[in-house]
Write a protein that holds these residues in place. Structure first.
Motif, PDB file in Angstrom:
ATOM      1  N   LYS A 227       0.831  -1.207   0.000  1.00  0.00           N
ATOM      2  CA  LYS A 227       0.000   0.000   0.000  1.00  0.00           C
ATOM      3  C   LYS A 227       0.868   1.259   0.000  1.00  0.00           C
ATOM      4  CE  LYS A 227      -4.143  -1.803   0.123  1.00  0.00           C
ATOM      5  NZ  LYS A 227      -5.100  -1.582  -0.993  1.00  0.00           N
ATOM      6  N   PHE A 228       2.011   1.176   0.692  1.00  0.00           N
ATOM      7  CA  PHE A 228       2.942   2.298   0.715  1.00  0.00           C
ATOM      8  C   PHE A 228       3.458   2.595  -0.694  1.00  0.00           C
ATOM      9  CE2 PHE A 228       7.375   3.687   0.828  1.00  0.00           C
ATOM     10  CZ  PHE A 228       7.269   4.863   1.546  1.00  0.00           C
ATOM     11  N   VAL A 229       3.830   1.546  -1.436  1.00  0.00           N
ATOM     12  CA  VAL A 229       4.324   1.735  -2.800  1.00  0.00           C
ATOM     13  C   VAL A 229       3.216   2.286  -3.695  1.00  0.00           C
ATOM     14  CG1 VAL A 229       5.285   0.579  -4.836  1.00  0.00           C
ATOM     15  CG2 VAL A 229       6.097  -0.037  -2.545  1.00  0.00           C
ATOM     16  N   GLU A 230       1.986   1.827  -3.491  1.00  0.00           N
ATOM     17  CA  GLU A 230       0.863   2.378  -4.250  1.00  0.00           C
ATOM     18  C   GLU A 230       0.752   3.882  -4.035  1.00  0.00           C
ATOM     19  OE1 GLU A 230      -2.806   0.371  -3.436  1.00  0.00           O
ATOM     20  OE2 GLU A 230      -1.975  -1.620  -3.887  1.00  0.00           O
ATOM     21  N   LYS A 231       0.976   4.300  -2.799  1.00  0.00           N
ATOM     22  CA  LYS A 231       0.911   5.728  -2.492  1.00  0.00           C
ATOM     23  C   LYS A 231       2.049   6.484  -3.185  1.00  0.00           C
ATOM     24  CE  LYS A 231       0.066   8.835   1.388  1.00  0.00           C
ATOM     25  NZ  LYS A 231      -1.191   9.304   0.782  1.00  0.00           N
ATOM     26  N   LEU A 238       9.692  11.327  -5.493  1.00  0.00           N
ATOM     27  CA  LEU A 238       9.780  10.873  -4.107  1.00  0.00           C
ATOM     28  C   LEU A 238      10.749  11.770  -3.343  1.00  0.00           C
ATOM     29  CD1 LEU A 238       9.976   6.986  -4.563  1.00  0.00           C
ATOM     30  CD2 LEU A 238       7.971   8.490  -4.558  1.00  0.00           C
ATOM     31  N   LEU A 239      10.434  11.996  -2.084  1.00  0.00           N
ATOM     32  CA  LEU A 239      11.279  12.832  -1.228  1.00  0.00           C
ATOM     33  C   LEU A 239      11.971  11.951  -0.203  1.00  0.00           C
ATOM     34  CD1 LEU A 239      12.281  15.559  -0.147  1.00  0.00           C
ATOM     35  CD2 LEU A 239      10.117  15.778   1.112  1.00  0.00           C
ATOM     36  N   GLU A 240      13.295  12.017  -0.188  1.00  0.00           N
ATOM     37  CA  GLU A 240      14.111  11.261   0.769  1.00  0.00           C
ATOM     38  C   GLU A 240      14.825  12.229   1.696  1.00  0.00           C
ATOM     39  OE1 GLU A 240      17.328   7.769   0.232  1.00  0.00           O
ATOM     40  OE2 GLU A 240      18.058   9.709  -0.481  1.00  0.00           O
ATOM     41  N   GLU A 255      13.633   2.791  -4.585  1.00  0.00           N
ATOM     42  CA  GLU A 255      12.271   2.734  -5.128  1.00  0.00           C
ATOM     43  C   GLU A 255      12.105   3.710  -6.287  1.00  0.00           C
ATOM     44  OE1 GLU A 255      10.325   1.522  -0.822  1.00  0.00           O
ATOM     45  OE2 GLU A 255      10.408   3.610  -1.480  1.00  0.00           O
ATOM     46  N   ALA A 256      12.729   4.865  -6.170  1.00  0.00           N
ATOM     47  CA  ALA A 256      12.654   5.843  -7.250  1.00  0.00           C
ATOM     48  C   ALA A 256      13.210   5.252  -8.548  1.00  0.00           C
ATOM     49  CB  ALA A 256      13.419   7.111  -6.869  1.00  0.00           C
ATOM     50  N   GLN A 257      14.288   4.483  -8.450  1.00  0.00           N
ATOM     51  CA  GLN A 257      14.877   3.874  -9.651  1.00  0.00           C
ATOM     52  C   GLN A 257      14.024   2.696 -10.131  1.00  0.00           C
ATOM     53  OE1 GLN A 257      17.128   6.055 -10.387  1.00  0.00           O
ATOM     54  NE2 GLN A 257      16.931   6.765  -8.258  1.00  0.00           N
ATOM     55  N   PHE A 258      13.532   1.880  -9.207  1.00  0.00           N
ATOM     56  CA  PHE A 258      12.732   0.715  -9.586  1.00  0.00           C
ATOM     57  C   PHE A 258      11.461   1.120 -10.339  1.00  0.00           C
ATOM     58  CE2 PHE A 258      14.314  -2.033  -5.779  1.00  0.00           C
ATOM     59  CZ  PHE A 258      15.551  -2.138  -6.393  1.00  0.00           C
ATOM     60  N   TYR A 259      10.807   2.191  -9.844  1.00  0.00           N
ATOM     61  CA  TYR A 259       9.511   2.581 -10.394  1.00  0.00           C
ATOM     62  C   TYR A 259       9.600   3.826 -11.278  1.00  0.00           C
ATOM     63  CZ  TYR A 259       8.158  -0.751  -6.838  1.00  0.00           C
ATOM     64  OH  TYR A 259       8.053  -1.899  -6.077  1.00  0.00           O
ATOM     65  N   GLU A 260      10.830   4.212 -11.600  1.00  0.00           N
ATOM     66  CA  GLU A 260      11.099   5.312 -12.529  1.00  0.00           C
ATOM     67  C   GLU A 260      10.414   6.601 -12.095  1.00  0.00           C
ATOM     68  OE1 GLU A 260      10.327   3.916 -16.495  1.00  0.00           O
ATOM     69  OE2 GLU A 260      11.972   2.470 -16.413  1.00  0.00           O
ATOM     70  N   LYS A 261      10.720   6.977 -10.845  1.00  0.00           N
ATOM     71  CA  LYS A 261      10.254   8.242 -10.286  1.00  0.00           C
ATOM     72  C   LYS A 261      11.447   9.157 -10.074  1.00  0.00           C
ATOM     73  CE  LYS A 261       5.852   7.195  -9.660  1.00  0.00           C
ATOM     74  NZ  LYS A 261       4.745   7.974 -10.271  1.00  0.00           N
ATOM     75  N   LYS A 262      11.227  10.459 -10.196  1.00  0.00           N
ATOM     76  CA  LYS A 262      12.262  11.407  -9.833  1.00  0.00           C
ATOM     77  C   LYS A 262      12.479  11.346  -8.316  1.00  0.00           C
ATOM     78  CE  LYS A 262      13.045  13.387 -13.904  1.00  0.00           C
ATOM     79  NZ  LYS A 262      13.062  14.833 -14.125  1.00  0.00           N
ATOM     80  N   LEU A 263      13.652  11.793  -7.860  1.00  0.00           N
ATOM     81  CA  LEU A 263      13.992  11.754  -6.431  1.00  0.00           C
ATOM     82  C   LEU A 263      14.536  13.105  -5.993  1.00  0.00           C
ATOM     83  CD1 LEU A 263      14.424   9.904  -3.844  1.00  0.00           C
ATOM     84  CD2 LEU A 263      16.803   9.723  -4.621  1.00  0.00           C
ATOM     85  N   ILE A 264      14.024  13.610  -4.877  1.00  0.00           N
ATOM     86  CA  ILE A 264      14.600  14.763  -4.187  1.00  0.00           C
ATOM     87  C   ILE A 264      15.207  14.235  -2.891  1.00  0.00           C
ATOM     88  CG2 ILE A 264      14.138  16.997  -3.098  1.00  0.00           C
ATOM     89  CD1 ILE A 264      11.683  17.242  -4.930  1.00  0.00           C
ATOM     90  N   THR A 265      16.471  14.531  -2.627  1.00  0.00           N
ATOM     91  CA  THR A 265      17.130  13.949  -1.457  1.00  0.00           C
ATOM     92  C   THR A 265      18.117  14.931  -0.838  1.00  0.00           C
ATOM     93  OG1 THR A 265      18.535  12.108  -0.693  1.00  0.00           O
ATOM     94  CG2 THR A 265      18.928  12.911  -2.926  1.00  0.00           C
TER      95      THR A 265
END
Length: 323
Positions: A227-231, A238-240, A255-265
């Protein structure tokens, strides 16, 4: 003897088994401790405080006699680690024994009834390590240097099926407070200034009290991992936020790489990772907020799958044998 010829056992909590289900190496998995009621956990903790000899034997969920058949035993970070290591060595003196740290030392539990840092300092001593002949590995370079540990990157699992309602926000954070709420609140103000939509929710620390104005960010809902990944799928980015004193990435980066999302960290050490790409990863404190909106709006640049294999279970397991 190659890794394929070794009989491998992993001991961990009930959430760890899903991490290894697709492995080509087919390790066995034992749940570390029996599920207990609140009273049972209290008794276990009391026995530990009183120093009851071999108290751990009464609470493990597996048959200790089964330990003898394994060539490699990996113990995921657990409570009462010193007792668990001694128990394993009592029934298997020949296996390569690895203690894997999921968390940085700074985030270890410290309370009047249980002090994880104290137990960790005990197992880190030269005397304890020599006596029970085991290795301690961590994903945190700073901890490795401070405590003379071996390094392996962390890993996580990519779910095969993830439901999604579509993208609803530019940026998403959902996690335990761990002293990060004040940073997240400041970032929320900045996002508002730049017209960036966000969903920031923090699970409160039970030992802290929060002012009413923080209720906007607090969530009592603890999501199961799927459910967390669905969110996460509801956001573009994604914000890290790593804790002070933590030098390396969290699951959010993978997770950002697995699901092809941008990442702010805020993890500057991410530049040392093979998947780092400034088109996909925005580093707080280094990259300009003036460029954040365009960063979020541009498409994710796909990576070579080989770059992230080592951050999945089989790659992580192979790292223990490649180093």
């Amino acid at each position: 003897m190659s890794i394929l010829d070794k009989k491998i056992l992993i001991i961990g909590n009930d959430s760890g088994k899903r991490l290894i289900q697709e492995s080509i190496y087919h390790p066995d998995y034992f749940l570390d401790y029996k599920p207990l009621s609140k009273l049972g956990r209290g008794i276990r903790r009391l026995w530990h405080i009183l120093g009851v000899p071999k108290f751990c034997n009464n609470f493990v969920s597996f048959s200790v006699e089964d330990l003898a058949k394994y060539d490699v035993i990996i113990l995921f970070q657990c409570m009462y680690a010193a007792d668990m290591i001694q128990l394993i060595r009592q029934y298997n003196s020949h296996a390569r024994l690895i203690y894997w740290l999921w968390n940085s030392y700074k985030g270890f539990t410290v309370s009047p009834l249980y002090n994880d840092k104290k137990i960790f300092n005990e197992i880190c001593s030269k005397q304890f390590r020599r006596k029970f002949d085991f290795e301690i590995w961590s994903f945190d370079h700073m901890d490795c240097k401070r405590f003379n540990l071996k390094f392996n990157n962390t890993f996580c699992v990519k779910l095969k099926r993830v439901k999604s309602r579509g993208v609803l926000y530019d940026v998403m954070f959902f996690g335990i407070d761990k002293g990060r709420l004040h940073v997240l609140k400041e970032l929320a103000k900045t996002f508002q200034e730049y017209g960036i939509s966000y969903d920031i929710k923090v699970i409160p620390d039970k030992r802290k009290s929060y002012p009413k104005e923080d209720n906007l960010y607090l969530s009592k809902l603890f999501l199961p991992y799927p459910k967390f990944v669905e969110k996460e799928m509801e956001s573009r980015c994604l914000l890290e936020i790593v804790q002070n004193g933590q030098a390396d990435i969290t699951w959010r980066a993978m997770e950002a790489q697995f699901y092809e999302k941008k990442l702010i960290t805020n993890c500057t050490g991410i530049k040392q990772y093979p998947f780092y790409n400034p088109h996909n990863i925005f580093i707080l404190g280094e990259d300009s907020f003036d460029n954040l909106a365009s960063f979020i709006s541009t498409p994710y640049e796909k990576l070579n799958p080989n770059l992230i294999r080592k951050f999945q279970f089989d790659g992580w397991l192979e790292n223990f044998f490649d180093n």
